[in-house]
Design an enzyme around this catalytic site. Structure first.
Site, PDB file in Angstrom:
ATOM      1  CB  SER A  29      62.570  91.843  38.699  1.00 17.67           C
ATOM      2  OG  SER A  29      62.535  91.613  40.078  1.00 17.67           O
ATOM      3  N   GLY A  30      62.453  90.214  35.892  1.00 15.43           N
ATOM      4  CA  GLY A  30      62.243  90.306  34.459  1.00 15.43           C
ATOM      5  C   GLY A  30      60.818  89.932  34.115  1.00 15.43           C
ATOM      6  CB  VAL A  35      66.925  85.603  39.667  1.00 16.31           C
ATOM      7  CG1 VAL A  35      68.066  84.658  40.045  1.00 16.31           C
ATOM      8  CG2 VAL A  35      66.372  85.238  38.302  1.00 16.31           C
ATOM      9  CE  LYS A  50      64.533  83.333  35.307  1.00 16.69           C
ATOM     10  NZ  LYS A  50      65.520  83.737  34.311  1.00 16.69           N
ATOM     11  CG  ASP A 151      66.917  85.087  24.799  1.00 21.09           C
ATOM     12  OD1 ASP A 151      67.372  85.793  23.867  1.00 21.09           O
ATOM     13  OD2 ASP A 151      66.466  85.563  25.856  1.00 21.09           O
TER      14      ASP A 151
END
Length: 397
Positions: A29-30, A35, A50, A151
């Protein structure tokens, strides 16, 4: 059910048209969502799903119109990401929306983040060169489709368990995050280019700067600036204004051309970096092809070759790495067969041109054997003896 609701998604739930994707296991988790490992019931294969939490990403102005804008942006970005074709970028299979939250269906990668292999000591030179070239090839394929990652970091680079190759994940999602009100454009501070630190959009050369940061960490054991405890503002100032120290000034065994390449990638101005990822690939290939030159550091001392990578050993090194993993899973870390394969890997690393990498692998083997069996155990002593031989330049004799 949105990812922001209190009731979490659970395993055995099916999502997508006709319940095509069965959620099996929650992975992560973010800030952008969750995901899951899932099963594609139509094709009977494991995939990664996702979910993106639109209500969270919409920030301080949530609502139907804003979320519709983000959903349209997600559709455009996912179409572009799906055009990337290379073994070194995770493949996008599908995209859908489930109760308001869009989700991507991606290749499931049996591997672990590059971040898991960093932080203790430099990686062996062959591994550093191999993975750096593969990351650059993945970036080149994406940049050719006008997709910039924004990123690049060890957490977004997975190393497959078999055959031990790179897969870059989350292409395009950073640009999606940039368009939301809950994210900045800075990316991950340890690996962020100077222009991205200034909240500029950046271009493919911003990805190349981040690649330089990742290569620096593979070569030295730490990023060019700070560490994971450093304040983001201090890291941003360092990326923008502080010149990095050459990797070769920190550790021995860095080939000069590779040292030069990393310093060029870390140039403060994008115009001073390599023109594109294809240039980086060619530079790395030159390091792979460069023969070692015999040198003598002091009168009467043993001759040694300058650090290089003999590509004739690459497949043997990779095969040995895979055997170590399989045997470790079957027999355990302390089994003699595993220890023998680790010693063989160290010897192959040295024979490939990386004497310091061989010494480090023998030192790790000796420390492990000493901890498990005692410092005077023959296996520990043999490993330390081989370590000294490679340090003194006698390892290939």
């Amino acid at each position: 059910m949105s990812a922001d609701h209190d009731e979490p998604r659970g395993p055995d739930r099916c999502v997508g048209p006709g319940g095509r994707y069965e959620l099996l296991k929650h992975h992560d988790s973010g800030g952008m969502g969750d995901v899951w490992q899932a099963r594609d019931r139509n094709l009977d294969r494991v995939v990664a799903v996702k979910f993106l939490a639109l209500a969270r990403l919409a920030g301080v102005h949530p609502g139907g119109e804003r979320e519709a804008e983000l959903r349209a942006l997600f559709d455009r970005e996912s179409r572009t990401m799906a055009q990337i074709s290379t073994p070194y970028v995770a493949t996008i299979h599908d995209r859908h929306t489930e109760e308001g939250d869009p989700f991507l269906v991606m290749e499931y990668i049996d591997g672990s983040p590059l971040a898991n292999q960093l932080g203790e000591s430099p990686l062996p030179l062959e591994r550093t060169v191999r993975w750096s070239r593969q990351i650059a090839e993945g970036l080149a394929a994406a940049h050719d489709k006008d997709v910039v990652h924004r990123d690049i970091k060890p957490g977004n680079i997975l190393i497959t368990h078999d055959p031990g190759d790179v897969r870059i994940i989350d292409f395009g999602l950073a640009r999606f995050a940039d368009s939301t009100e809950s994210h900045t454009g800075a990316g991950t501070p340890l690996y962020t280019s100077p222009e991205r630190c200034r909240f500029e959009s950046g271009d493919e050369r911003s990805d190349l700067y981040s690649l330089g940061c990742v290569m620096y960490e593979m070569m030295t054991g730490w990023p060019p600036f700070g560490d994971r405890k450093s304040h983001p503002a201090a890291l941003a100032r360092a990326h923008q204004f502080r010149p990095p120290t050459r990797p070769g000034a920190h550790v021995r065994g860095v080939p000069g051309p590779l040292d030069d390449l990393v310093m060029t990638l870390l140039a403060k101005k994008p115009a001073h970096r390599p023109r594109n990822a294809h240039v980086v690939i060619r530079a790395i290939q030159e390091v792979e092809r460069a023969p070692g030159v015999m040198e003598q550091s002091a009168p009467g001392s043993a001759q040694r070759q300058t650090p290089h990578v003999n590509t004739g050993f690459v497949e043997r090194i990779r095969d040995t790495e895979q055997r170590i993993r399989r045997l470790t899973l079957q027999l355990g870390r302390q089994h003699d067969e595993v220890l023998k394969e680790r010693a063989d890997l160290a010897a192959l690393t040295g024979r490939s041109g990386d004497a310091w990498g061989a010494a480090q692998l023998y030192e790790k083997l000796g420390n492990d054997c000493g901890a498990w069996f005692g410092r005077q155990d023959r296996r520990a002593l043999d490993a330390f003896e081989e370590m000294v031989r490679w340090i003194e330049g006698r390892g290939a004799n």
